[in-house]
Write an enzyme that holds these catalytic residues in place. Sequence first.
Site, mmCIF file in Angstrom:
data_model
loop_
_atom_site.group_PDB
_atom_site.id
_atom_site.type_symbol
_atom_site.label_atom_id
_atom_site.label_comp_id
_atom_site.label_asym_id
_atom_site.label_seq_id
_atom_site.Cartn_x
_atom_site.Cartn_y
_atom_site.Cartn_z
ATOM 1 N N ASP A 1 24.432 6.740 -28.970
ATOM 2 C CA ASP A 1 25.379 6.194 -29.281
ATOM 3 C C ASP A 1 26.585 5.673 -28.444
ATOM 4 O O ASP A 1 27.756 6.421 -28.484
ATOM 5 C CB ASP A 1 25.406 7.095 -30.369
ATOM 6 C CG ASP A 1 26.576 5.472 -31.801
ATOM 7 O OD1 ASP A 1 26.779 4.565 -31.088
ATOM 8 O OD2 ASP A 1 27.082 6.429 -31.992
ATOM 9 N N ASP B 1 26.263 -0.651 -38.442
ATOM 10 C CA ASP B 1 26.482 0.081 -39.239
ATOM 11 C C ASP B 1 26.163 0.003 -40.713
ATOM 12 O O ASP B 1 26.695 -1.241 -41.366
ATOM 13 C CB ASP B 1 27.775 1.343 -39.514
ATOM 14 C CG ASP B 1 27.195 2.831 -38.615
ATOM 15 O OD1 ASP B 1 26.869 1.631 -37.633
ATOM 16 O OD2 ASP B 1 27.771 3.297 -38.441
HETATM 17 C C1 GAL Z 1 27.962 5.365 -35.380
HETATM 18 C C2 GAL Z 1 26.764 5.032 -35.342
HETATM 19 C C3 GAL Z 1 25.931 6.462 -36.793
HETATM 20 C C4 GAL Z 1 26.262 7.131 -36.477
HETATM 21 C C5 GAL Z 1 27.533 7.558 -36.140
HETATM 22 C C6 GAL Z 1 28.493 8.526 -35.783
HETATM 23 O O1 GAL Z 1 28.966 4.278 -34.091
HETATM 24 O O2 GAL Z 1 26.189 3.615 -35.437
HETATM 25 O O3 GAL Z 1 25.177 5.509 -36.772
HETATM 26 O O4 GAL Z 1 25.284 7.721 -35.424
HETATM 27 O O5 GAL Z 1 28.049 6.427 -35.328
HETATM 28 O O6 GAL Z 1 29.672 9.121 -35.708
#
Ligand code: GAL
Length: 762
Positions: free
Chosen positions: A503, A580
Amino acid sequence: MFMAKKCINTLIISFLSFSLLAQEIDIKQGWKFKQGDNLEWAKPTFNDTDWKAIEVGRNWEFQGYEKYDGYAWYRLKVFIPSSLKKNSTLKDSLKLLLGKIDDHDQIFLNGFKIAENGGMKFTFGTKDNSPGNSAYGIERRYAISTQNPAILWDKENTIAIRVFDQIGGGGMLDGKKYSISMVDHVDDMSIDFNSNPFQFKQNGSFSKTIVLSVNTTNSQNFKGKLLIEATDVITKEIKASYSVIAEFNAKNPFYFEFNLPAYENLIARYSYLDLSSGNGFSESQEVPYILTPAEKPEPKINAAKVFGVKPGSPVLFTVATSGVRPIVFSAENLPTGLSLDAKTGFITGVINSKSETIVKITAKNQYGIDTKNIKISCGDLITLTPQMGWNSWNCWGLAVSDEKVRASAKAMIDKGLINYGWAYMNIDDGWEDKRDEKGVLQPNDKFPNMKKLCDDLHAQGLKVGIYSSPGPQTCGKHVGSYKFEQLDINTWASWGIDYLKYDWCEYSQVYMPNFVMNTPFLKNPKDIVNYQKPYIVMQNAIANVSPKRDIVYSLCQYGWTDVWKWGAMVNGQSWRTTGDIEDNWASMAGIGFSQAPLAAYAKPGRWNDPDMLVVGKVGWGPSLRSSRLTINEQYTHISLWSMLASPLLIGCDMSQLDDFTLNLLKNSEVIALNQDPLGKQAEQKIKNQNFQIWVKQLEDGSKAIGIFNVSDKEQNISVDFKSVGINTVKNVRDVWRQKNLGDFGVYETIIPKHGVKLLRVE
Ligand code: GAL
């Protein structure tokens, strides 16, 4: 008896609607709109006759102002009678309901500013408008003192709303209600219909408990009529109704338990009418209905028809099979190096060289036998069908722990999901602690022994995933993999990790310290290499992983720089295509239905990932709640994700799975569309205001058709299969119900709001 009850109810309804009518002014209609910004527009004397009409409750993007970000104003003229005040019990304040506003706003009544939202870190109208926190998700509800000179009683009033949209959709949207009324005791009351889910009974009917409560500091007792009505949204027939007198106060809420019959497409409406004030309110919710047929006792092999592994990597392939245990498994033509456990159906071992083998698997129990040919492909590609499993983020957020992962894993097995192909148990952000003196990233106290966790889950036929970021920190501010990529992947492989979600998060700090989220930033096309770079570093680390292991590489950078065009190049098995997801229609449908242009990029081993599922109990943190998607929206969510050949990652606490959610996740024919070996993403064939039709080509020559009602009410839809490119049609099958409907060229159906019909035709 039933008749008598119905009569009383009818009386109550007319009473309720009459009383609401008299004391509430609907302000949904009559709004005017102009782009731009001018504080003169706040004044009641301003002449807005040349402004355009606009609907509230829908983004302006859908009303001719596509891609417009920036300032715009809404204005409405409305007469406010003093009788409103006179007829009210509490004579204190006027209530103004304006729905949600995307992103920031100032609200003026007759030129007086009465409210302002949106963090307001930025200054309206200046150059220094670094965006504040969007107030997009907040319901605008205001109480204005009846003494306030801004209100012109018995005269025409002007409401003017100055909106600043930062990015994406803009304007006045998503209001349950747009109205002017008086603040009343009922404003402190609420009906909780979510905490106690519908309980399925043996005969398919439900029991349900709702709770009527009041949030006030005084000890006043309230008495009113509680009316519950379950109506078929399509025929409008009332299928069940209850009416009771409710007595309650702040300390003693009123609990009411009732039963509802098993019907498709019921809406339950809960109305309360206060006997002393004559005011009331109502809430409604879709009643769950089960479409997936009950599981049969005889074996059925539900595993995908193809499985990919790289030469030299350990294999764990669970032959997902439903049916009563014990089941005895056997296989013909297993490649050298692999063996099948007859009791569990787990195939394990190592294949050393590239090969393609068709293996005939047999599963047998006391009720029957099933066989299926499964291709085991040993080569460069893995995840030949989209990944299926669970991820901790949408339920537990950063509160994930070993215990919680195990609880969901246990449910995966005990509730039989593993028998439908669900396999990965993915730990998202929140597991990381510090690096030790050798640089090895340690799990935090919530994960006492990662290797043991992986071993235990593998022993049950499940796989395990982990999460990290190419930046120094993850999005949850934990340690990321920056500069430790090879060490990290080796550590994970030594634990037995099978899946990495990688990520972007704080990689921005490395690449561009002044980076602002939400800003379109790829100014120079050459910049793209900087977006690819961290993913190439990890690609190489995965290629050199030691001990050798297949690790699914799931890219997460929110779809920036058209990642679908280069995700395969960095050897990603899937790539997030959006930001998200949230558990509401705007988010789920906004993401799901916008995947059409990406269809060409999905193929075996390479999947577009529109983010994880939001069914069941979710919450992104320690406390959970039921998904806010309605029943039909949840059917749409699972149907659409299956049609899109998206990775299917359950985002809820599996230990709290209810029968409805299980029915969504255990339909072998719906899953088979997602897991079809051809690996095609559905194409959007028809898109209009009311419905969309998507068609997915399947390996055996048949086609899946998803008909989605995207409008806010039920739709009568007629599909001429020719119009979606299907000329000869045989055996139309309803996929959710697993029923043949017959042979015909034109299909007519009624689909409820935000609902779906999923068909398969030969
Ligand atoms: C976001 C991601 C989410 C989750 C989150 C965790 O950037 O899109 O799915 O993984 O971080 O902090």
